[in-house]
Write a protein that holds these residues in place. Structure first.
Motif, PDB file in Angstrom:
ATOM      1  N   GLY A  80     -19.751  46.330 -32.726  1.00  0.00           N
ATOM      2  CA  GLY A  80     -20.228  46.550 -31.369  1.00  0.00           C
ATOM      3  C   GLY A  80     -20.959  47.874 -31.300  1.00  0.00           C
ATOM      4  O   GLY A  80     -21.802  48.198 -32.135  1.00  0.00           O
ATOM      5  N   SER A  81     -20.608  48.691 -30.311  1.00  0.00           N
ATOM      6  CA  SER A  81     -21.224  50.005 -30.173  1.00  0.00           C
ATOM      7  C   SER A  81     -20.392  51.103 -30.815  1.00  0.00           C
ATOM      8  O   SER A  81     -20.767  52.273 -30.768  1.00  0.00           O
ATOM      9  CB  SER A  81     -21.412  50.325 -28.682  1.00  0.00           C
ATOM     10  OG  SER A  81     -20.159  50.315 -28.010  1.00  0.00           O
ATOM     11  N   SER A  82     -19.257  50.727 -31.422  1.00  0.00           N
ATOM     12  CA  SER A  82     -18.374  51.722 -32.037  1.00  0.00           C
ATOM     13  C   SER A  82     -18.719  51.885 -33.514  1.00  0.00           C
ATOM     14  O   SER A  82     -18.900  50.898 -34.229  1.00  0.00           O
ATOM     15  CB  SER A  82     -16.908  51.301 -31.905  1.00  0.00           C
ATOM     16  OG  SER A  82     -16.520  51.204 -30.555  1.00  0.00           O
ATOM     17  N   VAL A 141     -16.749  34.398 -30.868  1.00  0.00           N
ATOM     18  CA  VAL A 141     -15.305  34.579 -30.982  1.00  0.00           C
ATOM     19  C   VAL A 141     -14.653  34.165 -29.677  1.00  0.00           C
ATOM     20  O   VAL A 141     -15.335  33.987 -28.657  1.00  0.00           O
ATOM     21  CB  VAL A 141     -14.942  36.054 -31.298  1.00  0.00           C
ATOM     22  CG1 VAL A 141     -15.460  36.478 -32.656  1.00  0.00           C
ATOM     23  CG2 VAL A 141     -15.462  36.995 -30.207  1.00  0.00           C
ATOM     24  N   ASP A 142     -13.345  34.008 -29.702  1.00  0.00           N
ATOM     25  CA  ASP A 142     -12.582  33.757 -28.480  1.00  0.00           C
ATOM     26  C   ASP A 142     -12.216  35.084 -27.845  1.00  0.00           C
ATOM     27  O   ASP A 142     -11.790  36.023 -28.536  1.00  0.00           O
ATOM     28  CB  ASP A 142     -11.301  32.974 -28.793  1.00  0.00           C
ATOM     29  CG  ASP A 142     -11.595  31.559 -29.237  1.00  0.00           C
ATOM     30  OD1 ASP A 142     -12.685  31.047 -28.900  1.00  0.00           O
ATOM     31  OD2 ASP A 142     -10.754  30.971 -29.949  1.00  0.00           O
ATOM     32  N   SER A 143     -12.387  35.191 -26.564  1.00  0.00           N
ATOM     33  CA  SER A 143     -12.022  36.419 -25.863  1.00  0.00           C
ATOM     34  C   SER A 143     -10.507  36.519 -25.744  1.00  0.00           C
ATOM     35  O   SER A 143      -9.772  35.567 -25.993  1.00  0.00           O
ATOM     36  CB  SER A 143     -12.667  36.462 -24.479  1.00  0.00           C
ATOM     37  OG  SER A 143     -12.201  35.379 -23.694  1.00  0.00           O
ATOM     38  N   ASP A 196     -13.097  41.415 -24.990  1.00  0.00           N
ATOM     39  CA  ASP A 196     -13.336  40.877 -23.653  1.00  0.00           C
ATOM     40  C   ASP A 196     -14.473  39.873 -23.637  1.00  0.00           C
ATOM     41  O   ASP A 196     -14.574  39.043 -22.735  1.00  0.00           O
ATOM     42  CB  ASP A 196     -13.654  42.012 -22.671  1.00  0.00           C
ATOM     43  CG  ASP A 196     -12.480  42.952 -22.475  1.00  0.00           C
ATOM     44  OD1 ASP A 196     -11.330  42.467 -22.518  1.00  0.00           O
ATOM     45  OD2 ASP A 196     -12.699  44.158 -22.276  1.00  0.00           O
ATOM     46  N   SER A 197     -15.344  39.941 -24.637  1.00  0.00           N
ATOM     47  CA  SER A 197     -16.525  39.091 -24.687  1.00  0.00           C
ATOM     48  C   SER A 197     -16.267  37.871 -25.575  1.00  0.00           C
ATOM     49  O   SER A 197     -15.244  37.774 -26.255  1.00  0.00           O
ATOM     50  CB  SER A 197     -17.703  39.902 -25.225  1.00  0.00           C
ATOM     51  OG  SER A 197     -18.820  39.079 -25.463  1.00  0.00           O
ATOM     52  N   THR A 198     -17.207  36.935 -25.557  1.00  0.00           N
ATOM     53  CA  THR A 198     -17.119  35.769 -26.448  1.00  0.00           C
ATOM     54  C   THR A 198     -18.004  35.948 -27.674  1.00  0.00           C
ATOM     55  O   THR A 198     -18.205  34.994 -28.434  1.00  0.00           O
ATOM     56  CB  THR A 198     -17.536  34.491 -25.701  1.00  0.00           C
ATOM     57  OG1 THR A 198     -18.859  34.668 -25.184  1.00  0.00           O
ATOM     58  CG2 THR A 198     -16.572  34.189 -24.571  1.00  0.00           C
TER      59      THR A 198
END
Length: 836
Positions: A321-323, A291-293, A353-355
């Motif tokens: 993610g972790s959620s 994805v785009d950050s 925040d990540s790609t």
């Protein structure tokens, strides 16, 4: 093994064709513009015809130069759409008439080739539509299809191509096609918890659309011409997953997702845990997507339980993610106990925040059966940022970057800055004068008005939001400085906590003028309440009623988001019915509380030209003051009701499990009668003093509404009422109350009474309890529903007149409490927060 695999693929293809025949007829787009750019003849792709880029298509186009390109090569298997292209040497617009407002697909096809001096693989350009930037400094290095969806709020859709610097733009084909209203609703859940509202005005870009456990589903096999790709390339550890195909088992039910949401070839295949017959398996199946950050994403999960042999077998967790997105998900409860019925879930992420973005499924720790988890399909859609862009920095979108334009920007910025400073100065002076005037009237000296001229819109931002626009029609809003909230709550003393919910903790407090308050402080780790905060400021500030809990003010500074409410000494109705050591309520007290809540809801439904639907009526949202007077609270999910020429508001289903109107769930069409259904559940909850859903009970008793209706139809409701009420209720009063609750729980909203009728019958039940009325008791039955007493009519008139009273204090005292609420109590919201 290979033979069996081949048979499975053939079976999948046959089933997809059979299901497609029954589902493709479902949607005929009002707007359907398909253009094969650069082509001199029409091009057929499947059952769709892209018109030639000649005079017929050119009527949509304004271009400084016609450059129609044709590829010199024709690679085997290439789509005919990629054999030609249109080249744009300057800024160019496509203008498509929008015959029907609403969301539209915009699909752009790119496949670069060399034509004369134009090497399309080196072209750099930007694309915008309406007010959104779709692509910025884009270069196509291979075959690319970009899919966007935007809302058409005007009579046309304008798609603009702007070459960057000294480059050019090109396009092989374009689609602008209407999207059915059901596809994207206005609201969704938000990670880590809460609700997001405003999707209808967002531009979206499809980043990934994946068919779990199955092959590619081409656009020809989808009612909305979407392409779904297999999930194999996204699996983090493929050995942990296995595929299942049962397309024929998919059971589209009335009111649930249709093939427009996803085709049966998606819902009929899935990826599940490869537990290898190990009942102790405990791992997650995970997919990872690029994805785009710096963007938020709408993530849509598609589920259909085609692996269970009976209901309530499958219980699992879903993660982004972790959620954890959903814990202990039982699809049976989401599909009204229909096996293999499709279900989808929309989640909005925080800014990534990540790609990469990871999605996982795993077994529930509470599952008593064989550990398993499933996922049928997934869509990941990028949402435009605060600049209205889907492609990062949008500064280079407009063509022409001459020094003259730069001077204009500098001069404009300078003038704008001076004007902004002047406006702020005037605003501060006005605020100071207004604070002095209010201090002379005994109001808190620390309160600063949001709006000083009735209609000014200001933007409030915090770490929780990118800015909430508040537009208040009169001078009723007060911002309370953080220091004043600290002082009122003894610096958020933990011993002063009176409640904890998904939004955060609620503290009791006292303002400097002696007003007792409850302060709900947002938890920095939670995003629940963003939409509620916006709804409170924008819509509910107009309400003022003795049976609606008042919001006194708010604080939005120092990265805080705090709502300040009037203090309700006796907490929630729920806490007085069960789950606490509070004294039991008498039958008369319970009737009076129900009557008060009904008055508040009746006012919401009828007090203004447009009804307001609460959408989360439950005993936890009915609060009690020091005299046990009921006030309806928590309007975070409220919606403006239908206009006079409409029958409903289409919206994603929101509410609390156990209280939710089944018709609203099936049709996603909201009316005031959805509140009536929820209130009917509350009535039985008041009578029986037990939770509306109690999974610890035998199966037939789990759902209070179903259980109570069973006994009511037998005429033996008295057998299940709260034991503390035994012998305390007059039979006629019980009969009237029970008949009213039964009417509220009618399957169809049209058969339910209005809240005004419910109110009348509850008042009558109270009269029957207090005295033996003259006349035949049989006349005091459900035939009274539908008639409004003079008291109800007068009550409505009083409330309407109160709502019209101007609360602006322009000197001198104003008569206080015209509707039983202090003049400082000008909002409606929640005192004690209980998680949904």
């Amino acid at each position: 093994m290979m033979l069996r695999k081949g048979i499975d693929v053939l079976l999948l293809w046959i089933l997809s064709i059979l299901h497609l025949q029954s589902s493709c007829e479902g949607y005929n787009p009002p707007d359907n513009y398909l253009i094969d750019c650069g082509s001199s003849s029409n091009t057929t792709v499947g059952d769709r015809v892209f018109i030639a880029d000649n005079s017929a298509a050119s009527k949509f186009l304004s271009t400084p130069e016609d450059v129609l390109a044709k590829s010199s090569s024709n690679a085997k298997g290439d789509s005919p759409l990629y054999q030609t292209a249109r080249v744009f040497t300057g800024s160019t617009k496509y203008t498509f008439p929008a015959t029907q407002k609403g969301r539209h697909w915009i699909r752009l096809y790119f496949s670069p080739f060399v034509y004369n001096s134009y090497n399309m693989s080196s072209a750099t350009f930007s694309v915008s539509a309406q007010s959104f930037v779709l692509l910025n400094r884009f270069t196509a290095t291979g075959v690319v299809v970009k899919e966007f969806s935007v809302n058409a709020s005007s009579s046309s859709i304008v798609v603009t191509f702007n070459p960057s610097d000294n480059s050019f733009a090109f396009l092989n084909a374009i689609e602008v096609v209407s999207v059915p209203d059901e596809l994207i609703q206005d609201d969704a859940s938000v990670l880590p918890s809460g609700n997001y509202q405003g999707l209808l005005v967002q531009a979206l870009e499809t980043v990934h659309r994946v068919n779990m456990g199955g092959p590619t589903v081409s656009s020809a096999n989808d009612t909305l011409w979407r392409t779904w790709v297999p999930d194999g390339n996204f699996l983090v550890q493929a050995s942990l997953a296995k595929n299942v195909t049962k397309i024929g088992a998919v059971n589209y039910v009335s009111g649930g997702p249709t093939p427009n949401i996803a085709p049966s070839t998606v819902y009929g295949t899935l990826t599940e845990m490869n537990s290898a017959s190990d009942p102790n398996s405990n791992f997650n199946v995970t997919w990872q997507f690029d994805v785009d950050s710096r963007f938020r994403y709408l993530v849509r999960f598609h589920f259909c339980d085609i692996v269970s042999s009976s209901l309530n077998q499958l219980l699992f967790n879903v993660y982004i993610g972790s959620s954890i997105v959903v814990s202990n998900l039982d699809l049976s409860t989401r599909t009204f106990n229909v096996l293999a019925a499709p279900y989808y879930l929309d989640l909005v992420t925080d800014v990534i925040d990540s790609t990469t973005l990871r999605v996982s499924i795993g077994p529930s720790t509470e599952s008593g059966g064989y550990p398993n988890a499933i996922l049928n399909g997934l869509e990941i859609m990028k949402m435009n940022n605060s600049d209205g862009s889907l492609s990062g920095d949008s500064s280079a979108v407009s063509s022409g970057s001459s020094s003259k334009s730069m001077v204009g920007v500098i001069v404009g910025s300078s003038v704008g800055g001076v004007m902004a400073l002047a406006f702020i100065g005037v605003l501060l002076v006005c605020c100071q004068r207004r604070r002095k005037r209010f201090s002379g009237q005994g109001l808190s000296k620390t309160w600063i008005p949001i709006s000083i001229n009735g209609g000014t819109s200001l933007t409030m931002g915090s770490k929780y939001s990118n800015g909430t626009t508040a537009s208040i029609a009169s001078n009723l809003g007060y911002r309370i400085p953080f220091a004043a909230v600290q002082e009122a709550t003894n610096n958020f003393d933990e011993s002063w906590v009176i409640g904890i919910g998904g939004f955060g903790k609620v503290y009791r407090g006292e303002l400097s003028d002696g007003t007792k308050v409850a302060a709900k402080r947002g938890n920095p780790k939670s995003q629940q309440g963003l939409a509620e905060f916006k709804t409170e400021i924008e819509m509910l500030s107009q309400f003022r009623h003795r049976h609606l809990v008042s919001l006194i003010g708010y604080c939005d500074e120092r990265n805080e988001m705090i709502l300040i409410y009037e203090y309700m000494e006796n907490g929630t109705l729920k806490s007085h019915l069960y789950g606490s050591d509070l004294p039991n309520l008498s039958w008369k007290q319970r009737l009076e509380i129900c009557i008060g809540a009904a008055r508040g809801l009746h006012y919401l439904h009828t007090g203004y030209a447009t009804a307001v639907i609460h959408r989360d009526v439950k005993s936890a949202n009915i609060l009690l003051d020091e005299n046990l007077m009921a006030k309806v609270a928590d309007f975070g999910l409220s919606k403006a009701g239908p206009e006079l020429d409409q029958t409903h508001v289409s919206t994603a289903v929101k509410g609390s499990f156990g209280y939710l109107d089944p018709e609203y769930f099936r049709r996603q069409q909201l009316t005031e009668k959805s509140d009536v259904y929820s209130f009917g559940v509350v009535l039985f909850e008041v009578l029986c003093a037990r939770p509306v859903i109690d999974p610890t009970l035998p199966r037939e008793m789990v759902n209070l509404a179903e259980w109570a209706m069973k006994w009511q139809k037998k005429g033996q409701l008295d057998k299940i009422i709260d034991p503390t009420l035994a012998g305390m209720i007059r039979p006629d009063s019980l009969r009237k109350f029970a008949e009213t609750a039964e009417k509220c729980l009618a399957d169809f909203g049209v058969d339910r009474p209005a809240m005004g009728d419910v109110l009348w019958n509850l008042e009558y039940a109270l009269q029957l309890q207090e005295a033996v009325l003259q006349g035949d008791p049989e006349d005091n039955s459900t035939n009274m529903i539908g008639e409004l007493s003079p008291q109800v009519n007068n009550f409505s008139n009083v409330d309407a007149s109160v709502s019209a009273v101007a609360l602006e204090v322009e000197g001198g005292a104003v008569d206080d409490d015209l509707s039983g609420v202090s003049m400082s109590r000008v909002f409606s919201q929640l005192v004690k927060s209980e998680g949904r």
